[in-house]
Scaffold this active site. Structure first.
Site, short mmCIF file in Angstrom:
data_model
loop_
_atom_site.label_atom_id
_atom_site.label_comp_id
_atom_site.label_asym_id
_atom_site.label_seq_id
_atom_site.Cartn_x
_atom_site.Cartn_y
_atom_site.Cartn_z
N ASP A 158 0.84 -1.20 0.00
CA ASP A 158 0.00 0.00 0.00
C ASP A 158 0.88 1.26 0.00
OD1 ASP A 158 -2.28 1.84 0.89
OD2 ASP A 158 -3.27 -0.10 1.02
N HIS A 190 -3.62 6.04 3.87
CA HIS A 190 -4.40 4.89 3.41
C HIS A 190 -3.87 3.57 3.95
CE1 HIS A 190 -5.80 1.85 0.45
NE2 HIS A 190 -6.87 2.62 0.34
N SER A 347 -11.31 -0.68 -0.24
CA SER A 347 -10.03 -0.76 0.48
C SER A 347 -10.24 -1.05 1.95
CB SER A 347 -9.26 0.56 0.35
OG SER A 347 -8.54 0.63 -0.84
#
EC number: 3.4.21.-
Length: 404
Positions: A158, A190, A347
């Site tokens: 990521d 994120h 996600s």
């Protein structure tokens, strides 16, 4: 004599490069969201020696053809997946692809993290995956076995992970960074959010699992497929070196236009014995058109909201294996050791299931877990026929098999 044999081999290899180039073996020609003049060359199932010779010969050819050539990019060498990334013009790549050992070429697709809107909320997702019949309003009760994924490792491929966050209790480490010039941390948030859902102390499904950050996306949550493939190989190699293949899970809360190279690399990692969990994507489209979500043996996850309705943004279709909470999910964030944030996306659904995979692996007493067994377990115990508007997807909602 040895020199002569090498010379013959070299000339033989270059014959396809000297003759008129025929049609490029390009598999994802329709892909438009790609890195300019960057390609992934994928080889047939050849032995390591032949592959090394191919790379040497291509490097020699390009060095003579282009004085600005800086060498091949990432090299990928896994069982049934060998190749490399190259930055060059179409004509040159066309000539390289004519080698009889080349299976195909993919454009280097751009990859993005799958997050969406920001809103104040609560970690209701943990409550939902531990109860058959909906959430417990106001209670936010998560029922789970105290093993909580102990002894397992989740690789977060990521934007990186803010490993100093209190949610990780020292269980998170930074493994590798494939964004040149960037620091070994999460500049976007994120990856930290995803890691918190998978294995955070308060926000996480498998709160005793180890977390290893593999950075492949930049501070905006974007990156190249070639870097993601390099990160995937690093994770697989790292798990192998530690003899932890059967106790490892790879979370991929990211995606790109369909890429056969991307999917084949994912299959190669699964074949090594590592569970791969992929986000379905946020385009409200058929997940069969994106990678790695369309990989057959990956566990592909769509998103639901508090009402068990497929999220309006969630991709759908036969590629999906299971749904999980993905709207208004609270988890760890960057900017402070106790920072948190609520965001939405497949996600966020994906690490709920990656955490479940680690959780179920941790419950195995004899260490005989395989990706196939874990996928079967997750789909088998999932709550059936509760997802509203699944749109041609399997109506499975993730469940940890320990609640009520």
């Amino acid at each position: 004599m040895l020199f002569s044999k090498s010379l013959v081999a070299l000339v033989a290899c270059f014959l396809p490069l000297i003759v008129s180039a025929t049609e490029l073996k390009l598999r994802n020609a329709a892909a438009t969201n790609v890195a300019a003049d960057s390609y992934i060359v994928v080889y047939k199932d050849i032995d390591d020696s032949t592959f090394e010779s191919e790379m040497f010969n291509v490097h020699s050819f390009l060095s003579k053809r282009d004085s600005t050539f800086r060498g091949l990019g990432h090299k990928y060498k896994m069982p049934k997946f060998k190749g490399y990334q190259i930055e060059s013009d179409m004509d040159t790549v066309n000539r390289i692809s004519q080698s009889p050992h080349v299976a195909y070429v993919d454009k280097d697709v751009k990859v993005s993290a799958y997050d969406l809107s920001v809103r104040i909320g609560a970690p209701w997702g943990l409550d939902r995956i531990s109860h058959r019949n909906g959430t417990s309003p106001g209670l936010e009760e998560y029922t789970y076995d105290s093993s909580a994924g102990g002894g397992t490792t989740i690789y977060i491929i990521d934007t990186g992970v803010y490993i100093e966050h209190v949610e990780f209790e020292g269980r998170a480490t930074f493994g590798a960074n494939f964004i040149p010039g960037s620091p070994d941390t999460d500049e976007d948030g994120h990856g930290t959010h995803v890691a918190g859902i998978a294995a955070g102390a308060n926000f996480g499904v498998a709160s005793k699992a180890k977390i290893i950050a593999v950075r492949v996306l930049d501070a905006n949550g974007d990156g190249k497929g070639s870097n993601v493939l390099a990160g995937m190989q690093w994770a697989a190699d790292d798990a192998g070196k530690k003899n932890q293949t059967a106790k490892s899970v790879i979370n991929m809360s990211l995606g790109a236009d369909y890429s056969e190279a991307f999917n084949k690399a994912t299959e190669a990692i699964i074949a090594k014995g590592i569970v791969v969990v992929a986000a379905a994507g946020n385009e409200d489209a058929n997940a069969s058109g994106v990678s790695p979500a369309s990989t057959v043996d990956a566990i592909t996850v769509g998103a639901t909201d508090r009402n068990d309705s497929r999220a309006a943004f969630s991709n759908w279709g036969v590629a999906l294996d299971v749904f999980a909470p993905g709207v208004d999910i609270l988890s760890a964030w960057i900017g402070g050791k106790d920072a948190n944030k609520t965001i939405s996306g497949t996600s966020m659904a994906c690490p709920h299931v990656a955490g479940l995979a680690a959780y179920f692996i941790g419950l195995e007493k004899n260490g005989t877990s395989t990706p196939s067994k874990i996928a079967t377990k997750i789909k088998g115990v999932a709550t059936k026929n509760v997802v509203l508007h699944p749109k041609n997807s399997r109506d499975n909602l993730a469940y940890n098999d320990d609640g009520y």
